[in-house]
Scaffold this motif. Sequence first.
Motif, PDB file in Angstrom:
ATOM      1  N   MET A   1       0.840  -1.177   0.000  1.00  0.00           N
ATOM      2  CA  MET A   1       0.000   0.000   0.000  1.00  0.00           C
ATOM      3  C   MET A   1       0.889   1.246   0.000  1.00  0.00           C
ATOM      4  O   MET A   1       1.868   1.319   0.732  1.00  0.00           O
ATOM      5  CB  MET A   1      -0.911  -0.021   1.214  1.00  0.00           C
ATOM      6  CG  MET A   1      -1.787   1.205   1.332  1.00  0.00           C
ATOM      7  SD  MET A   1      -2.866   1.079   2.771  1.00  0.00           S
ATOM      8  CE  MET A   1      -4.403   1.349   1.974  1.00  0.00           C
ATOM      9  N   SER A   2       0.522   2.213  -0.811  1.00  0.00           N
ATOM     10  CA  SER A   2       1.296   3.456  -0.915  1.00  0.00           C
ATOM     11  C   SER A   2       1.025   4.351   0.284  1.00  0.00           C
ATOM     12  O   SER A   2      -0.079   4.349   0.835  1.00  0.00           O
ATOM     13  CB  SER A   2       0.901   4.207  -2.186  1.00  0.00           C
ATOM     14  OG  SER A   2       1.182   3.427  -3.313  1.00  0.00           O
ATOM     15  N   PRO A   3       2.026   5.154   0.662  1.00  0.00           N
ATOM     16  CA  PRO A   3       1.797   6.088   1.760  1.00  0.00           C
ATOM     17  C   PRO A   3       0.816   7.179   1.323  1.00  0.00           C
ATOM     18  O   PRO A   3       0.721   7.488   0.131  1.00  0.00           O
ATOM     19  CB  PRO A   3       3.178   6.676   2.038  1.00  0.00           C
ATOM     20  CG  PRO A   3       3.946   6.484   0.780  1.00  0.00           C
ATOM     21  CD  PRO A   3       3.380   5.252   0.125  1.00  0.00           C
ATOM     22  N   PRO A   4       0.081   7.768   2.267  1.00  0.00           N
ATOM     23  CA  PRO A   4      -0.806   8.874   1.904  1.00  0.00           C
ATOM     24  C   PRO A   4       0.006  10.057   1.393  1.00  0.00           C
ATOM     25  O   PRO A   4       1.118  10.320   1.869  1.00  0.00           O
ATOM     26  CB  PRO A   4      -1.544   9.199   3.197  1.00  0.00           C
ATOM     27  CG  PRO A   4      -0.735   8.598   4.295  1.00  0.00           C
ATOM     28  CD  PRO A   4       0.049   7.476   3.696  1.00  0.00           C
ATOM     29  N   VAL A  23       9.296  18.720   5.976  1.00  0.00           N
ATOM     30  CA  VAL A  23       9.143  17.620   5.017  1.00  0.00           C
ATOM     31  C   VAL A  23       9.673  16.328   5.631  1.00  0.00           C
ATOM     32  O   VAL A  23       9.018  15.279   5.569  1.00  0.00           O
ATOM     33  CB  VAL A  23       9.850  17.940   3.683  1.00  0.00           C
ATOM     34  CG1 VAL A  23       9.998  16.689   2.814  1.00  0.00           C
ATOM     35  CG2 VAL A  23       9.101  19.025   2.920  1.00  0.00           C
ATOM     36  N   ARG A  24      10.834  16.390   6.246  1.00  0.00           N
ATOM     37  CA  ARG A  24      11.410  15.188   6.878  1.00  0.00           C
ATOM     38  C   ARG A  24      10.485  14.651   7.966  1.00  0.00           C
ATOM     39  O   ARG A  24      10.287  13.434   8.084  1.00  0.00           O
ATOM     40  CB  ARG A  24      12.779  15.511   7.468  1.00  0.00           C
ATOM     41  CG  ARG A  24      13.862  15.718   6.444  1.00  0.00           C
ATOM     42  CD  ARG A  24      15.218  15.979   7.129  1.00  0.00           C
ATOM     43  NE  ARG A  24      16.202  16.424   6.180  1.00  0.00           N
ATOM     44  CZ  ARG A  24      16.586  17.696   6.029  1.00  0.00           C
ATOM     45  NH1 ARG A  24      16.082  18.655   6.780  1.00  0.00           N
ATOM     46  NH2 ARG A  24      17.499  18.006   5.127  1.00  0.00           N
ATOM     47  N   ARG A  25       9.919  15.545   8.761  1.00  0.00           N
ATOM     48  CA  ARG A  25       9.001  15.127   9.831  1.00  0.00           C
ATOM     49  C   ARG A  25       7.750  14.468   9.245  1.00  0.00           C
ATOM     50  O   ARG A  25       7.260  13.463   9.767  1.00  0.00           O
ATOM     51  CB  ARG A  25       8.638  16.325  10.709  1.00  0.00           C
ATOM     52  CG  ARG A  25       9.821  16.810  11.544  1.00  0.00           C
ATOM     53  CD  ARG A  25       9.534  18.089  12.265  1.00  0.00           C
ATOM     54  NE  ARG A  25       8.514  17.894  13.294  1.00  0.00           N
ATOM     55  CZ  ARG A  25       8.080  18.861  14.076  1.00  0.00           C
ATOM     56  NH1 ARG A  25       8.559  20.082  13.976  1.00  0.00           N
ATOM     57  NH2 ARG A  25       7.160  18.618  14.983  1.00  0.00           N
ATOM     58  N   ALA A  26       7.222  15.056   8.173  1.00  0.00           N
ATOM     59  CA  ALA A  26       6.035  14.479   7.528  1.00  0.00           C
ATOM     60  C   ALA A  26       6.358  13.105   6.945  1.00  0.00           C
ATOM     61  O   ALA A  26       5.554  12.174   7.050  1.00  0.00           O
ATOM     62  CB  ALA A  26       5.511  15.418   6.449  1.00  0.00           C
ATOM     63  N   GLN A  27       7.516  12.972   6.349  1.00  0.00           N
ATOM     64  CA  GLN A  27       7.916  11.678   5.802  1.00  0.00           C
ATOM     65  C   GLN A  27       8.101  10.652   6.919  1.00  0.00           C
ATOM     66  O   GLN A  27       7.693   9.502   6.778  1.00  0.00           O
ATOM     67  CB  GLN A  27       9.191  11.826   4.979  1.00  0.00           C
ATOM     68  CG  GLN A  27       8.954  12.582   3.680  1.00  0.00           C
ATOM     69  CD  GLN A  27      10.237  12.953   2.962  1.00  0.00           C
ATOM     70  OE1 GLN A  27      11.270  13.209   3.583  1.00  0.00           O
ATOM     71  NE2 GLN A  27      10.171  13.006   1.642  1.00  0.00           N
ATOM     72  N   ALA A  28       8.677  11.080   8.034  1.00  0.00           N
ATOM     73  CA  ALA A  28       8.849  10.172   9.176  1.00  0.00           C
ATOM     74  C   ALA A  28       7.498   9.732   9.734  1.00  0.00           C
ATOM     75  O   ALA A  28       7.381   8.643  10.302  1.00  0.00           O
ATOM     76  CB  ALA A  28       9.684  10.840  10.271  1.00  0.00           C
ATOM     77  N   ALA A  29       6.471  10.576   9.544  1.00  0.00           N
ATOM     78  CA  ALA A  29       5.120  10.230   9.988  1.00  0.00           C
ATOM     79  C   ALA A  29       4.393   9.355   8.961  1.00  0.00           C
ATOM     80  O   ALA A  29       3.232   9.007   9.168  1.00  0.00           O
ATOM     81  CB  ALA A  29       4.316  11.499  10.267  1.00  0.00           C
ATOM     82  N   GLY A  30       5.070   9.042   7.839  1.00  0.00           N
ATOM     83  CA  GLY A  30       4.481   8.114   6.879  1.00  0.00           C
ATOM     84  C   GLY A  30       3.871   8.738   5.641  1.00  0.00           C
ATOM     85  O   GLY A  30       3.173   8.060   4.889  1.00  0.00           O
ATOM     86  N   PHE A  31       4.116  10.019   5.400  1.00  0.00           N
ATOM     87  CA  PHE A  31       3.534  10.695   4.240  1.00  0.00           C
ATOM     88  C   PHE A  31       4.510  10.774   3.075  1.00  0.00           C
ATOM     89  O   PHE A  31       5.714  10.938   3.265  1.00  0.00           O
ATOM     90  CB  PHE A  31       3.137  12.136   4.592  1.00  0.00           C
ATOM     91  CG  PHE A  31       1.935  12.247   5.481  1.00  0.00           C
ATOM     92  CD1 PHE A  31       0.657  12.063   4.980  1.00  0.00           C
ATOM     93  CD2 PHE A  31       2.078  12.536   6.828  1.00  0.00           C
ATOM     94  CE1 PHE A  31      -0.451  12.173   5.809  1.00  0.00           C
ATOM     95  CE2 PHE A  31       0.983  12.647   7.666  1.00  0.00           C
ATOM     96  CZ  PHE A  31      -0.292  12.463   7.143  1.00  0.00           C
ATOM     97  N   GLY A 179      -6.330   9.078   8.763  1.00  0.00           N
ATOM     98  CA  GLY A 179      -6.322   7.820   9.506  1.00  0.00           C
ATOM     99  C   GLY A 179      -4.964   7.173   9.593  1.00  0.00           C
ATOM    100  O   GLY A 179      -4.851   5.977   9.782  1.00  0.00           O
ATOM    101  N   ALA A 180      -3.893   7.977   9.430  1.00  0.00           N
ATOM    102  CA  ALA A 180      -2.528   7.442   9.531  1.00  0.00           C
ATOM    103  C   ALA A 180      -2.024   7.611  10.954  1.00  0.00           C
ATOM    104  O   ALA A 180      -2.502   8.470  11.702  1.00  0.00           O
ATOM    105  CB  ALA A 180      -1.606   8.182   8.560  1.00  0.00           C
ATOM    106  N   ALA A 181      -1.064   6.842  11.325  1.00  0.00           N
ATOM    107  CA  ALA A 181      -0.457   6.992  12.654  1.00  0.00           C
ATOM    108  C   ALA A 181       0.433   8.220  12.648  1.00  0.00           C
ATOM    109  O   ALA A 181       1.224   8.390  11.725  1.00  0.00           O
ATOM    110  CB  ALA A 181       0.358   5.750  12.998  1.00  0.00           C
TER     111      ALA A 181
END
Length: 182
Positions: A1-4, A23-31, A179-181
């Motif tokens: 499944m692709s990240p949101p 951007v790094r923080r958002a990517q670490a959160a799975g985006f 609905g992402a962590a």
Amino acid sequence: MSPPVLYLFGSAAPPVQQFPDTVRRAQAAGFEVCVGLTPTAARWLDGAMPLLEELTGHPVRSEYKQPTDPDVWPKADVVVFAPITFNSVNLWALGLTNHFVIGVAAEAIGKGIPTVAMPCVNSAYVQHPQFERSVETLRGSGVSVLYGPGGFEPNEPGMGRPEGYPWHLALAEAARVVGAAP
């Protein structure tokens, strides 16, 4: 499944200079992140554009594409417009889409794409009667506006602290609405 896919939009307020870290923080959160900027914010971040494009794998956009040009970004799952200035809040709420990011944010409302906005304004700007009307218009359109208690709280003019901008609130809200962590 692709990240949101998160569209991270910013106006010309000092916290926009923190976009590489955000951007790094958002990517670490799975985006997966795509960056869009108002024209002035794009000028402010001109030196950071190669880094932002390297981090995201997508071009940074600040202008509308030609109608015949293909879309270069994947479709958004959530839009975060932060920092959003007094001017951009009012333009968006009034439907004045002369800037790319404001046009995409306005269209996101109609497409039902979850949208989060977190202003960065001082206490003098918020005294203007249009600002509160604009915030209410956006909230009434389904935008999660993180302003006031539990969101961004204005500072006195000239007393802003960009390092204290509550990015964690915007990213947590984006994660919540898709609905992402966090």
